[in-house]
Design an enzyme around this catalytic site. Sequence first.
Site, PDB file in Angstrom:
ATOM      1  CE  LYS A  86      -6.761  -7.284   6.820  1.00  0.00           C
ATOM      2  NZ  LYS A  86      -7.990  -6.496   6.703  1.00  0.00           N
ATOM      3  CG  HIS A 102       3.609   2.036   1.302  1.00  0.00           C
ATOM      4  ND1 HIS A 102       3.630   1.142   2.347  1.00  0.00           N
ATOM      5  CD2 HIS A 102       3.867   1.307   0.185  1.00  0.00           C
ATOM      6  CE1 HIS A 102       3.885  -0.068   1.864  1.00  0.00           C
ATOM      7  NE2 HIS A 102       4.028   0.002   0.570  1.00  0.00           N
TER       8      HIS A 102
END
Lengths: 192, 280
Positions: A112, A47
Amino acid sequence: MKAGNLEPNPDPVRLATPLSNEEVENLTAGQRVLLSGVVYTARDAAHARLVEMLRRSEPLPFDISGQVIYYAGPTPARPGRVIGSVGPTTSGRMDVFTTELLAVGLKGMIGKGERSREVVDAIVRHKAVYFAATGGAGALLSKRVVACEVIAFEDLGCEAIHRLEVVDFPLIVINDCRGRDFYVEARSRKFS
Amino acid sequence: MRDIDASVITRRVGEACIEACTVLPADVFEALKRAREVEQSPVGIEVLDQLIENAEVALSEQVPICQDTGLTLVFVEIGQDVRVVGGGLYDAINEGVRLGYEEGFLRKSIVRHPLDRVNTCDNTPAVIHTEIVPGNEIRITVAPKGGGSENMSAARMLTPSEGKAGVIKFVVETVKNAGSNPCPPLVIGVGLGGTLEKAAILSKKAVLREIGKSNTNPVDARLETELLEAVNATGVGPAGLGGRVTALAVNVESYPCHIASLPVAVTLQCHAARHVTLVI
């Protein structure tokens, strides 16, 4: 909101990537989804690089428009297997990078854990969706992956971007494009 | 003095890394099945079914239970009548980790420095805690610790007047704040007393205790029962999607402390509560 709305629909909808605006609009928090098609893995290090490339106006290593990123770093595949264990990692660590990716067309994220206010708002603004896969079910989830190839940042090892082809990958909608949050709703229910 | 060859330690640690990452301990597996009976939330039941099936798939297909095969946490009890020969103890353990993570197709998740973040590519170094004990054996527990649950662990220095209520409040706060991130249902280790680092190590040891076995000290055993009840009343539930079962167990380990202090450390362990103990 009526209590009945909080109970998720147990019948899963089947979806294929890339996702269209219309498909995303039809998803609601708590909805079970079986996702098929291509998803791209990316964790913290990937990222950081993706966002760095965007800021330098460089092309990303894959066309992100309508695509789904899976926050995951698989274990190496044993010979004869497509992939090793491949469950979700904690999404919150990617929050600082996410709004910039949504702005250039990212449609879905799998992970999650809760997202930041900023990300939840950006999901609404850009008509996107955040799904959860079951944390710690990486062995089971690996059986829904039919192809795996590293397409970028190979030097990052398990944090490289893997292009996965998945079939009926089991997910649940957490944040939908109307601002609902299934984690918040689920915890307000009482089970005595 | 009994001599133990370093190469034996290496081989056994390597095997233990692979076993720990692919075989869910029987007590944890049974606790998941009991949780499945207790859970009322439909989505919670779905999650528990997935976790039970996941453990079965991992075992039958020799694939790690979880993709996060962890930082390798190693507890070593060295008998004082033992001498390690043919190499250093720590080197032997790290060589075992290197071997196990490579041969077991486990993920290499360690960076060489917290700030420059370059992967060491062999999952070393392990975090090793040693203790000298009577006897002529070495007892090694290999416990791969996932990052998701470790990130949500916490420690706080309470004041003595905060007492038991303060401890319960802090543990519940830690679990609520963690939500879905540490992959509930959890095994929660609570270290009470000592100093900051003593409490933290006790909380790690607490996680390793067999599920269903209470602390032999009645004060700690009582606290375990109250904590489990309080944690399961949060409604966080399996995978943080709501339900009755947020924790499979809360284990407390305590130690004397300073008149001014009440240190508390909480280790959150995900449902993949992996550990293997070997004796040489």
